[in-house]
Write a protein that holds these residues in place. Structure first.
Motif, PDB file in Angstrom:
ATOM      1  N   UNK A  77     -16.550  26.955 -29.528  1.00  0.00           N
ATOM      2  CA  UNK A  77     -17.128  25.598 -29.568  1.00  0.00           C
ATOM      3  C   UNK A  77     -17.833  25.159 -28.035  1.00  0.00           C
ATOM      4  N   UNK A  78     -17.685  25.692 -27.146  1.00  0.00           N
ATOM      5  CA  UNK A  78     -18.107  25.314 -25.455  1.00  0.00           C
ATOM      6  C   UNK A  78     -19.593  25.016 -25.850  1.00  0.00           C
ATOM      7  N   UNK A  79     -20.167  25.959 -26.350  1.00  0.00           N
ATOM      8  CA  UNK A  79     -21.721  25.793 -26.238  1.00  0.00           C
ATOM      9  C   UNK A  79     -22.253  24.712 -27.135  1.00  0.00           C
ATOM     10  N   UNK A  80     -21.781  24.469 -28.405  1.00  0.00           N
ATOM     11  CA  UNK A  80     -22.144  23.526 -29.282  1.00  0.00           C
ATOM     12  C   UNK A  80     -21.578  22.239 -28.963  1.00  0.00           C
ATOM     13  N   UNK A  81     -20.492  22.012 -28.272  1.00  0.00           N
ATOM     14  CA  UNK A  81     -20.111  20.606 -27.433  1.00  0.00           C
ATOM     15  C   UNK A  81     -21.232  20.308 -26.309  1.00  0.00           C
ATOM     16  N   UNK A  82     -21.448  21.319 -25.542  1.00  0.00           N
ATOM     17  CA  UNK A  82     -22.518  21.265 -24.534  1.00  0.00           C
ATOM     18  C   UNK A  82     -23.868  20.724 -25.029  1.00  0.00           C
ATOM     19  N   UNK A  83     -24.127  21.079 -26.377  1.00  0.00           N
ATOM     20  CA  UNK A  83     -25.620  20.940 -26.933  1.00  0.00           C
ATOM     21  C   UNK A  83     -25.572  19.309 -27.359  1.00  0.00           C
ATOM     22  N   UNK A  84     -24.331  18.898 -27.747  1.00  0.00           N
ATOM     23  CA  UNK A  84     -24.354  17.440 -28.167  1.00  0.00           C
ATOM     24  C   UNK A  84     -24.250  16.602 -26.823  1.00  0.00           C
ATOM     25  N   UNK A  85     -23.660  16.925 -25.871  1.00  0.00           N
ATOM     26  CA  UNK A  85     -23.331  16.220 -24.624  1.00  0.00           C
ATOM     27  C   UNK A  85     -24.666  16.216 -23.997  1.00  0.00           C
ATOM     28  N   UNK A  86     -25.870  17.180 -24.049  1.00  0.00           N
ATOM     29  CA  UNK A  86     -26.808  16.937 -23.355  1.00  0.00           C
ATOM     30  C   UNK A  86     -27.923  15.778 -24.067  1.00  0.00           C
ATOM     31  N   UNK A  87     -27.534  15.564 -24.867  1.00  0.00           N
ATOM     32  CA  UNK A  87     -28.229  14.385 -25.804  1.00  0.00           C
ATOM     33  C   UNK A  87     -27.434  12.959 -25.401  1.00  0.00           C
ATOM     34  N   UNK A  88     -26.052  13.374 -25.805  1.00  0.00           N
ATOM     35  CA  UNK A  88     -25.323  12.009 -25.883  1.00  0.00           C
ATOM     36  C   UNK A  88     -24.206  12.239 -24.883  1.00  0.00           C
ATOM     37  N   UNK A  89     -24.297  11.919 -23.487  1.00  0.00           N
ATOM     38  CA  UNK A  89     -23.209  12.289 -22.511  1.00  0.00           C
ATOM     39  C   UNK A  89     -22.118  11.249 -22.914  1.00  0.00           C
ATOM     40  N   UNK A  90     -20.740  11.759 -22.552  1.00  0.00           N
ATOM     41  CA  UNK A  90     -19.944  10.588 -22.470  1.00  0.00           C
ATOM     42  C   UNK A  90     -20.137   9.284 -21.548  1.00  0.00           C
ATOM     43  N   UNK A  91     -19.931   8.294 -22.219  1.00  0.00           N
ATOM     44  CA  UNK A  91     -20.240   6.931 -21.695  1.00  0.00           C
ATOM     45  C   UNK A  91     -18.895   6.184 -21.265  1.00  0.00           C
ATOM     46  N   UNK A  92     -17.826   6.557 -21.770  1.00  0.00           N
ATOM     47  CA  UNK A  92     -16.552   5.703 -21.501  1.00  0.00           C
ATOM     48  C   UNK A  92     -16.600   4.422 -22.546  1.00  0.00           C
ATOM     49  N   UNK A  93     -15.566   3.522 -22.148  1.00  0.00           N
ATOM     50  CA  UNK A  93     -15.527   2.450 -22.924  1.00  0.00           C
ATOM     51  C   UNK A  93     -16.163   1.321 -22.609  1.00  0.00           C
ATOM     52  N   UNK A  94     -16.862   0.558 -23.186  1.00  0.00           N
ATOM     53  CA  UNK A  94     -17.557  -0.569 -22.581  1.00  0.00           C
ATOM     54  C   UNK A  94     -16.552  -1.477 -22.131  1.00  0.00           C
TER      55      UNK A  94
END
Length: 294
Positions: free
Chosen positions: A224-241
């Motif tokens: 799963x690590x590579x697939x998760x990283x591919x998503x996070x490349x486009x949508x990085x964790x931003x945290x709670x506003x």
């Protein structure tokens, strides 16, 4: 299982049967099979399963596999990895994963039967949510003997926070309301088939099913690590506003930076109306008795 993911029957002497399976074998709900027999996404996806696996094996595949979409709000909130870890800790094994981007048409297709209580504002918010970036589609195997989708749907928890037990996946993710629910899963085997038809076009769906079937048969997990990283490349964790006062305007959901749109979506999800008092028509009889107002 055929080694190839090409569609050998199409246009030849043995064309695929696009009318689909005996749907009542894949659903426990009276009348749902009749609806799915007319559903284009369900029929097309069944044709893929039947071509790649063979019709007999396809029934077992739909029983043993659950579909999860870790949504863009989970990635934006930084909850995606917690969700995946909690799913594995519950005994599920990932057998295939893909980064998947959903558009506004797929939003309406995915929840076509379940949005009968949704306001127009809720649809707009879902459009803004999927516009944040991609999510992660994961196929999970379960060896408990219960249909994988049924057990995973129960683990997922309600979209209403007050109806959860405190141990569901949505509790793990910190899903705050009915809109930002962080994770979507299929309810039962019939939905596994149909939603593969919503999330993936035919060539990608055939490859995904073939990979999942190989890993299912071999008793192995997909990384799963590579697939998760591919998503996070486009949508990085931003945290709670940060909390804000007042409801954002519609244009704030579609303009500005990713961080600004995420903040507007978070605020609007807690202030805009999400449930209508006058629902749309029910698709099958069980829906007539299901109300989010209860």
């Amino acid at each position: 299982m055929p080694e190839s993911t090409t569609w050998t029957g199409v246009g030849r002497d043995a064309p695929l049967d696009f009318t689909g399976p005996a749907w009542d074998r894949l659903t426990r709900l009276r009348g749902k099979g009749t609806v799915f027999a007319r559903d284009l996404h369900a029929r097309e996806a069944w044709a893929t399963l039947a071509e790649v696996l063979g019709a007999g094996t396809a029934y077992g595949f739909a029983e043993r596999v659950a579909v999860m979409w870790v949504r863009p709000d989970a990635f934006a909130a930084g909850a995606a990895r917690r969700l995946l870890d909690a799913t594995q800790e519950a005994g599920f094994r990932p057998v295939a994963a893909r980064r998947v981007r959903v558009d506004r048409c797929a939003v309406r297709a995915l929840w076509a039967y379940m949005c009968r209580w949704a306001t127009v504002e809720r649809l707009w918010l879902l459009d803004a949510l999927v516009a944040l970036g991609p999510g992660l589609l994961v196929l999970w195997a379960d060896s408990t003997g219960e249909p994988a989708s049924v057990r995973l749907s129960a683990l997922k928890g309600s979209n209403a926070p007050h109806r959860r037990t405190g141990t569901s996946l949505r509790d793990v993710a910190g899903a705050p309301n009915r809109l930002l629910t962080m994770v979507h899963t299929t309810d039962e085997p019939a939905d596994v088939v149909r939603e593969l038809g919503v999330f993936c076009p035919w060539p990608q769906r055939a490859a995904l099913v073939a990979e999942a079937a190989r890993n299912l048969a071999g008793g192995v997990s997909c990384p799963l690590a590579e697939a998760v990283a591919a998503v996070e490349d486009e949508l990085p964790p931003l945290g709670l506003p940060e909390p804000t006062t007042g409801a954002p305007a519609l244009d704030e959901l579609v303009a500005g930076s990713l961080e600004q749109r995420w903040a507007a979506l978070w605020a609007a999800s807690g202030t805009w109306p999400l449930l209508t008092r006058v629902p749309g028509p029910a698709a099958w009889s069980e829906q007539e008795t299901r109300s989010p107002w209860r």
